[in-house]
Scaffold this motif. Structure first.
Motif, short mmCIF file in Angstrom:
data_model
loop_
_atom_site.label_atom_id
_atom_site.label_comp_id
_atom_site.label_asym_id
_atom_site.label_seq_id
_atom_site.Cartn_x
_atom_site.Cartn_y
_atom_site.Cartn_z
N ASP A 45 32.83 42.10 42.67
CA ASP A 45 32.40 42.80 43.89
C ASP A 45 31.01 42.28 44.24
OD1 ASP A 45 31.58 44.46 45.89
OD2 ASP A 45 32.14 46.33 44.89
N GLU A 47 29.17 42.64 46.78
CA GLU A 47 28.30 43.60 47.45
C GLU A 47 27.51 44.41 46.43
OE1 GLU A 47 30.64 45.95 50.07
OE2 GLU A 47 31.28 44.26 51.30
N ARG A 48 28.14 44.74 45.30
CA ARG A 48 27.46 45.53 44.27
C ARG A 48 27.03 44.67 43.08
NH1 ARG A 48 30.49 50.33 42.10
NH2 ARG A 48 32.26 48.90 41.99
N LEU A 50 28.95 43.47 40.75
CA LEU A 50 29.65 43.98 39.57
C LEU A 50 30.95 43.23 39.31
CD1 LEU A 50 29.41 47.88 39.81
CD2 LEU A 50 28.30 46.41 38.11
N THR A 75 27.54 44.15 35.08
CA THR A 75 26.94 43.10 35.90
C THR A 75 27.17 41.72 35.32
OG1 THR A 75 24.83 43.41 34.75
CG2 THR A 75 25.16 44.64 36.80
N ASP A 145 37.87 53.46 46.00
CA ASP A 145 36.78 53.10 45.09
C ASP A 145 37.25 52.44 43.80
OD1 ASP A 145 37.98 55.23 43.81
OD2 ASP A 145 36.24 56.56 43.92
#
Length: 469
Positions: A45, A47-48, A50, A75, A145
């Motif tokens: 992801d 954007e995050r 992760l 991460t 989510d």
């Protein structure tokens, strides 16, 4: 039609000349270990920042059926942590009575945020078996989510049992969702179905059949399952080569071991074999994967430099539920189990390496549609130069090797060519050849928004029908 293409140089079909070069294959390297799961998915992801790994765990190791979906994230793939689920521990979905063969797709392009995460699997395993149902359908579930899932058993992807990983991915070339799976229980070949909306699906079609190249006198290779997806210009896939015996009276071929084999496609529908060799060698015991490596997913790194390859790493031979239970009980607590993650440079599975001074690679005719031509290149010990040629092999004015600013003593997965007086935009829309001069370099891939123009313009590398000039 998607015209962005990566030419990975696995073969010479789109190359006309390459004096002074040799083809060299590269293998992924071990990177991390995550919890063991029979069927898994690895997502990034950006954007995050992760990574997530979803994996299935059996409720009873003696019953190869109902499983729960668990989640770890972090991460860095080497530092993953359990995510608390609503079903206890890190279980995020129970499949309404157990699931099997799940793949999870992160789909940021879906306009409906409630369907950002998509799960494709057999579900309701326990209640369907208790009811005496003959088949366990493959169905859809969705999540906003990736933690809380809405089960949609009415959205039937395939009405029959598909007892392996049901790989779902989006195809930007055909603008369809694609399922790679088994069209019938224990039929270990790779079948495909496609859908524009996850509701209406085509009939199944076999796309990879383990043919004569695998024949030996006493062993057999089956295609147990396959993972695949779109990776910025190319579809990479990994087949699970299931090695079984022809001398054993094992009528369902339950005993054997897995190894990964790399395949690829320009359209995401028809896949082509590459070297025919095992992509990742099994490690020595007791390292997870010593008795089988099942490639579950390919995940691009957040920074775009690497591919992570998630495998299920077996420490005992694939077998019957009874045998699996005995081995699990014997080894659990004595031998570490887990799913290894391997890492390889983006598009770095293969490369053309210079074996002399001024080695050259010249492509067949293509038409550049955007000024985004780039090269995946290792030149840390040398230099490379680039040229744009006409069909006869003569440089376009200002685009010769001598006009090029050399790329030297460096490397990169997205190296953009530079000429002293010309801009690439001036070469768009015409029939050209791309030429590369290598000096102590390895060229892994050529990437561009382009289409074939060998004798006439074609729609794209993935849709090669001719179009009007």
């Amino acid at each position: 039609m998607e015209n962005r293409v990566t030419l990975p140089l696995f073969d010479d079909y789109f190359i006309d000349f390459r004096p002074g070069t040799r083809r060299r294959w590269f293998k992924p390297e071990p990177y991390a270990l995550v919890p063991s799961g029979a069927y898994s998915s690895m997502l990034s992801d950006p954007e995050r920042g992760l990574y997530r790994v979803y994996y299935e765990t059996l409720r009873d190791y003696g019953i190869d059926g109902p499983r729960d979906l668990r989640l770890v994230e972090g991460t860095d793939p080497a530092d993953m942590h359990p995510v608390q689920g609503e079903y206890g521990e890190n279980i995020v979905f129970d499949g309404a009575g157990g699931l099997h063969g799940a793949s999870v797709l992160y789909d940021p392009l879906d306009p409906d945020p409630a369907r950002r995460y998509k799960l494709c699997a057999m579900t309701r395993m326990a209640p369907l078996r208790e009811s005496g149902a003959r088949h366990t359908p493959v169905v859809m579930s969705f999540s906003a989510d990736g933690l809380h899932w809405e089960h949609h058993p009415e959205m039937v992807v395939h009405p029959y049992t598909s007892d392996a990983r049901n790989t779902l991915f989006y195809n930007p070339v055909t603008q369809n969702y694609t399922l790679l799976y088994r069209s019938a229980a224990v039929d270990r070949r790779i079948s495909i179905k496609t859908s524009p909306d996850l509701v209406n699906w085509t009939e199944p079609r076999v796309i990879l059949h383990p043919g004569a190249v695998y024949n030996t006198d006493d062993t057999q290779i089956q295609h147990y399952s396959m993972t695949a997806g779109w990776y910025d210009g190319i579809f990479y896939g990994m087949v699970w080569r299931y090695n079984v015996g022809l001398m054993d009276m094992d009528f369902y071929k339950m005993f054997g071991y897995m190894e990964p084999e790399l395949v690829y496609s320009y359209d995401g529908v028809d896949f082509t074999y590459t070297s025919g060799k095992t992509l990742i060698e099994r490690p020595y015991p007791p390292t997870p994967g010593c008795m089988g490596l099942s490639p579950m997913d390919i995940c691009p790194s957040v920074d775009g430099q690497w591919y992570y390859i998630l495998c299920n790493g077996a420490v005992f031979t694939h077998g019957s539920s009874e045998n699996n239970k005995k081995m699990y009980d014997a080894l659990n607590g004595r031998v570490q189990m887990g799913s290894p993650i391997y890492r390889i440079r983006r598009d770095g599975f293969c490369g053309l390496e210079a074996v002399g001074y001024e080695a050259k690679i010249v492509t067949k005719g293509i038409e550049l549609l955007k000024d985004d031509l780039s090269f995946n290149l290792r030149a840390e010990c040398g230099w490379a130069r680039f040229a744009i040629l006409d069909q006869s092999g003569e440089p376009l004015p200002g685009f010769s090797f001598d006009d090029c600013v050399p790329f030297e003593f460096d490397g990169g997965v997205d190296v953009r060519p530079v000429w002293k007086e010309k801009k690439l935009a001036e070469a768009l829309g015409r029939k050209v050849r791309i030429a590369v001069e290598l000096n102590s370099c390895i060229l892994h891939a050529i990437k561009a928004t382009a289409r074939p123009f060998i004798a006439q313009r074609q729609a794209s590398f993935g849709a090669p029908y001719g179009i009007n000039d």
